[in-house]
Design a protein around this motif. Structure first.
Motif, PDB file in Angstrom:
ATOM      1  N   TRP A 169     -94.817  76.769  67.668  1.00 31.01           N
ATOM      2  CA  TRP A 169     -94.822  76.875  66.122  1.00 31.01           C
ATOM      3  C   TRP A 169     -96.283  76.693  65.568  1.00 31.01           C
ATOM      4  O   TRP A 169     -96.555  76.344  64.369  1.00 31.01           O
ATOM      5  N   THR A 170     -97.366  76.669  66.487  1.00 29.20           N
ATOM      6  CA  THR A 170     -98.766  76.250  66.040  1.00 29.20           C
ATOM      7  C   THR A 170     -99.200  77.095  64.910  1.00 29.20           C
ATOM      8  O   THR A 170     -99.738  76.533  63.858  1.00 29.20           O
ATOM      9  N   GLU A 171     -99.080  78.542  65.105  1.00 27.20           N
ATOM     10  CA  GLU A 171     -99.825  79.217  63.884  1.00 27.20           C
ATOM     11  C   GLU A 171     -98.891  78.945  62.497  1.00 27.20           C
ATOM     12  O   GLU A 171     -99.576  79.112  61.597  1.00 27.20           O
ATOM     13  N   GLU A 172     -97.635  79.187  62.727  1.00 27.12           N
ATOM     14  CA  GLU A 172     -96.939  79.168  61.658  1.00 27.12           C
ATOM     15  C   GLU A 172     -97.312  77.573  60.918  1.00 27.12           C
ATOM     16  O   GLU A 172     -97.179  77.514  59.465  1.00 27.12           O
ATOM     17  N   TYR A 173     -97.246  76.636  61.390  1.00 28.47           N
ATOM     18  CA  TYR A 173     -97.491  75.340  61.134  1.00 28.47           C
ATOM     19  C   TYR A 173     -99.053  75.299  60.113  1.00 28.47           C
ATOM     20  O   TYR A 173     -99.095  74.718  59.063  1.00 28.47           O
ATOM     21  N   ARG A 174     -99.630  75.990  60.710  1.00 32.60           N
ATOM     22  CA  ARG A 174    -101.073  75.910  60.322  1.00 32.60           C
ATOM     23  C   ARG A 174    -101.049  76.783  58.948  1.00 32.60           C
ATOM     24  O   ARG A 174    -101.826  76.564  57.903  1.00 32.60           O
ATOM     25  N   GLN A 175    -100.397  77.948  58.848  1.00 32.96           N
ATOM     26  CA  GLN A 175    -100.175  78.784  57.735  1.00 32.96           C
ATOM     27  C   GLN A 175     -99.554  78.167  56.654  1.00 32.96           C
ATOM     28  O   GLN A 175     -99.704  78.258  55.370  1.00 32.96           O
ATOM     29  N   ILE A 176     -98.425  77.335  57.070  1.00 32.25           N
ATOM     30  CA  ILE A 176     -97.771  76.764  55.804  1.00 32.25           C
ATOM     31  C   ILE A 176     -98.706  75.637  55.262  1.00 32.25           C
ATOM     32  O   ILE A 176     -98.814  75.582  53.950  1.00 32.25           O
ATOM     33  N   GLY A 177     -99.548  74.855  55.956  1.00 30.32           N
ATOM     34  CA  GLY A 177    -100.372  74.001  55.563  1.00 30.32           C
ATOM     35  C   GLY A 177    -101.419  74.448  54.579  1.00 30.32           C
ATOM     36  O   GLY A 177    -101.846  73.877  53.748  1.00 30.32           O
ATOM     37  N   GLN A 178    -101.861  75.790  54.948  1.00 33.57           N
ATOM     38  CA  GLN A 178    -102.852  76.481  54.123  1.00 33.57           C
ATOM     39  C   GLN A 178    -102.072  76.829  52.785  1.00 33.57           C
ATOM     40  O   GLN A 178    -102.743  76.813  51.788  1.00 33.57           O
ATOM     41  N   VAL A 179    -100.921  77.441  52.751  1.00 32.78           N
ATOM     42  CA  VAL A 179     -99.991  77.665  51.316  1.00 32.78           C
ATOM     43  C   VAL A 179    -100.060  76.636  50.541  1.00 32.78           C
ATOM     44  O   VAL A 179    -100.332  76.362  49.509  1.00 32.78           O
ATOM     45  N   LEU A 180     -99.603  75.220  51.267  1.00 32.32           N
ATOM     46  CA  LEU A 180     -99.179  74.083  50.480  1.00 32.32           C
ATOM     47  C   LEU A 180    -100.837  73.658  49.919  1.00 32.32           C
ATOM     48  O   LEU A 180    -100.871  73.157  48.659  1.00 32.32           O
ATOM     49  N   ASP A 181    -101.606  73.595  50.877  1.00 32.69           N
ATOM     50  CA  ASP A 181    -103.274  73.186  50.086  1.00 32.69           C
ATOM     51  C   ASP A 181    -103.546  74.198  49.017  1.00 32.69           C
ATOM     52  O   ASP A 181    -104.193  73.669  47.961  1.00 32.69           O
ATOM     53  N   ARG A 182    -103.184  75.555  49.205  1.00 33.30           N
ATOM     54  CA  ARG A 182    -103.639  76.223  48.050  1.00 33.30           C
ATOM     55  C   ARG A 182    -102.758  75.981  46.581  1.00 33.30           C
ATOM     56  O   ARG A 182    -103.193  76.298  45.576  1.00 33.30           O
ATOM     57  N   HIS A 183    -101.651  75.398  46.776  1.00 36.95           N
ATOM     58  CA  HIS A 183    -100.977  75.029  45.686  1.00 36.95           C
ATOM     59  C   HIS A 183    -101.033  73.425  45.383  1.00 36.95           C
ATOM     60  O   HIS A 183    -100.311  73.063  44.518  1.00 36.95           O
ATOM     61  N   ASP A 184    -101.833  72.784  45.917  1.00 34.92           N
ATOM     62  CA  ASP A 184    -102.235  71.287  45.777  1.00 34.92           C
ATOM     63  C   ASP A 184    -100.765  70.713  46.076  1.00 34.92           C
ATOM     64  O   ASP A 184    -100.571  69.607  45.320  1.00 34.92           O
ATOM     65  N   ILE A 185    -100.208  70.658  47.076  1.00 33.16           N
ATOM     66  CA  ILE A 185     -99.050  70.260  47.493  1.00 33.16           C
ATOM     67  C   ILE A 185     -99.287  69.393  48.641  1.00 33.16           C
ATOM     68  O   ILE A 185     -99.738  70.128  49.814  1.00 33.16           O
ATOM     69  N   ALA A 186     -99.019  68.044  48.682  1.00 28.54           N
ATOM     70  CA  ALA A 186     -99.395  67.210  49.949  1.00 28.54           C
ATOM     71  C   ALA A 186     -98.393  67.137  50.802  1.00 28.54           C
ATOM     72  O   ALA A 186     -97.251  66.895  50.674  1.00 28.54           O
ATOM     73  N   LEU A 187     -98.533  67.305  52.040  1.00 25.07           N
ATOM     74  CA  LEU A 187     -97.610  67.511  53.352  1.00 25.07           C
ATOM     75  C   LEU A 187     -97.655  65.972  53.843  1.00 25.07           C
ATOM     76  O   LEU A 187     -98.668  65.720  54.504  1.00 25.07           O
ATOM     77  N   LEU A 188     -96.595  65.643  53.806  1.00 24.31           N
ATOM     78  CA  LEU A 188     -96.575  63.991  54.146  1.00 24.31           C
ATOM     79  C   LEU A 188     -96.002  63.873  55.442  1.00 24.31           C
ATOM     80  O   LEU A 188     -95.106  64.585  55.961  1.00 24.31           O
ATOM     81  N   ASP A 189     -96.498  63.082  56.099  1.00 24.98           N
ATOM     82  CA  ASP A 189     -96.011  62.804  57.730  1.00 24.98           C
ATOM     83  C   ASP A 189     -95.196  61.490  57.839  1.00 24.98           C
ATOM     84  O   ASP A 189     -94.768  60.901  56.995  1.00 24.98           O
ATOM     85  N   SER A 190     -94.744  61.324  59.004  1.00 24.40           N
ATOM     86  CA  SER A 190     -93.710  60.090  58.971  1.00 24.40           C
ATOM     87  C   SER A 190     -94.084  58.982  58.920  1.00 24.40           C
ATOM     88  O   SER A 190     -93.452  58.201  58.643  1.00 24.40           O
ATOM     89  N   GLN A 191     -95.496  58.655  59.235  1.00 24.52           N
ATOM     90  CA  GLN A 191     -95.939  57.405  58.885  1.00 24.52           C
ATOM     91  C   GLN A 191     -95.926  56.829  57.420  1.00 24.52           C
ATOM     92  O   GLN A 191     -95.549  55.777  57.112  1.00 24.52           O
ATOM     93  N   VAL A 192     -96.183  58.038  56.645  1.00 25.04           N
ATOM     94  CA  VAL A 192     -95.871  57.619  55.096  1.00 25.04           C
ATOM     95  C   VAL A 192     -94.401  57.544  54.730  1.00 25.04           C
ATOM     96  O   VAL A 192     -93.966  56.561  54.078  1.00 25.04           O
ATOM     97  N   LEU A 193     -93.953  58.641  55.172  1.00 27.80           N
ATOM     98  CA  LEU A 193     -92.426  58.893  54.821  1.00 27.80           C
ATOM     99  C   LEU A 193     -91.248  57.562  55.183  1.00 27.80           C
ATOM    100  O   LEU A 193     -90.574  57.331  54.460  1.00 27.80           O
ATOM    101  N   SER A 194     -91.841  56.928  56.461  1.00 26.16           N
ATOM    102  CA  SER A 194     -90.976  55.825  57.033  1.00 26.16           C
ATOM    103  C   SER A 194     -91.225  54.423  56.201  1.00 26.16           C
ATOM    104  O   SER A 194     -90.677  53.419  56.632  1.00 26.16           O
ATOM    105  N   LEU A 195     -92.328  54.230  55.244  1.00 25.03           N
ATOM    106  CA  LEU A 195     -92.626  53.213  54.771  1.00 25.03           C
ATOM    107  C   LEU A 195     -91.475  52.648  53.965  1.00 25.03           C
ATOM    108  O   LEU A 195     -90.863  53.257  53.288  1.00 25.03           O
ATOM    109  N   PRO A 196     -91.086  51.359  54.091  1.00 25.02           N
ATOM    110  CA  PRO A 196     -89.936  50.804  53.333  1.00 25.02           C
ATOM    111  C   PRO A 196     -90.358  50.843  51.630  1.00 25.02           C
ATOM    112  O   PRO A 196     -91.395  50.638  51.119  1.00 25.02           O
ATOM    113  N   LEU A 197     -89.272  51.023  51.019  1.00 28.96           N
ATOM    114  CA  LEU A 197     -89.283  51.031  49.387  1.00 28.96           C
ATOM    115  C   LEU A 197     -89.163  49.220  49.078  1.00 28.96           C
ATOM    116  O   LEU A 197     -88.533  48.605  50.033  1.00 28.96           O
ATOM    117  N   GLU A 198     -89.753  49.067  48.096  1.00 29.23           N
ATOM    118  CA  GLU A 198     -89.306  47.822  47.616  1.00 29.23           C
ATOM    119  C   GLU A 198     -87.753  47.616  47.485  1.00 29.23           C
ATOM    120  O   GLU A 198     -87.196  48.391  47.181  1.00 29.23           O
TER     121      GLU A 198
END
Length: 192
Positions: free
Chosen positions: A138-167
């Motif tokens: 899915w390399t090309e699809e992943y790249r293209q999804i990232g480009q679309v999100l960048d165009r719309h100023d939407i941040a793609l979050l990774d598991s490192q950020v998403l797994s951080l604990p809430l207070e």
């Protein structure tokens, strides 16, 4: 892409209460504006050269409330689609577009099935399935999804950020996770 709102304590407090955590862009116009913007993003995703939007769930799965729109993306050439015994099985990538802030999460490949009488099944977004890099095949699809999100100023979050604990005092009403809650639960939750 600005990922800071994803871990900002004030933004997270808003998110767990299903309140917009951003007042930038479409979020300044309220829920109707956000829905329109996300539909525009989905339409842009559907125009990617090698991928197509197979399904986008704007209806909160028919009940309850989802803090995100789930978009199921598959290969445009039909190679990830097969039929058997009246059922259609489509392999693809799920993308969760947050309704509360310009954030998104992309998940490992999954299969979405549909059959006679409208029956079907698929997995729901889950922190353990977040794709931090392009899944094999899915390399090309992943790249293209990232480009679309960048165009719309939407941040793609990774598991490192998403797994951080809430207070500890922050609680999330969700059927997708359980305590202790994480940043993922704040931004991507569903209650039935």
């Amino acid at each position: 892409m600005n990922r800071k709102p994803a871990t900002d304590p004030i933004a997270l407090l808003s998110a767990v209460h299903d309140a917009p955590a951003s007042m930038a862009g479409a979020w300044a116009g309220g829920a109707v504006s956000v829905e329109g913007f996300l539909r525009w993003v989905v339409a842009d995703l559907d125009r990617m050269p090698t991928s197509i939007v197979h399904h986008a769930e704007f209806q909160h799965y028919g009940s309850g409330y989802a803090s995100y729109v789930e978009v199921f993306i598959t290969k445009r050439d039909g190679s990830m689609r097969r039929s058997e015994n009246g059922w259609t099985h489509v392999e693809g990538l799920s993308l969760a577009l947050c309704r509360l802030a310009p954030l998104a999460a992309l998940f490992e490949p999954d299969i979405r099935s549909s059959g006679p009488g409208g029956g079907g099944g698929h997995g729901l977004p889950d922190l353990s399935r977040v794709a931090d890099a392009a899944p094999p095949g899915w390399t090309e699809e992943y790249r293209q999804i990232g480009q679309v999100l960048d165009r719309h100023d939407i941040a793609l979050l990774d598991s490192q950020v998403l797994s951080l604990p809430l207070e500890a005092e922050l609680r999330v009403e969700t059927v997708l996770g359980s305590p202790p809650y994480s940043v993922f639960d704040a931004w991507f939750h569903w209650r039935d």
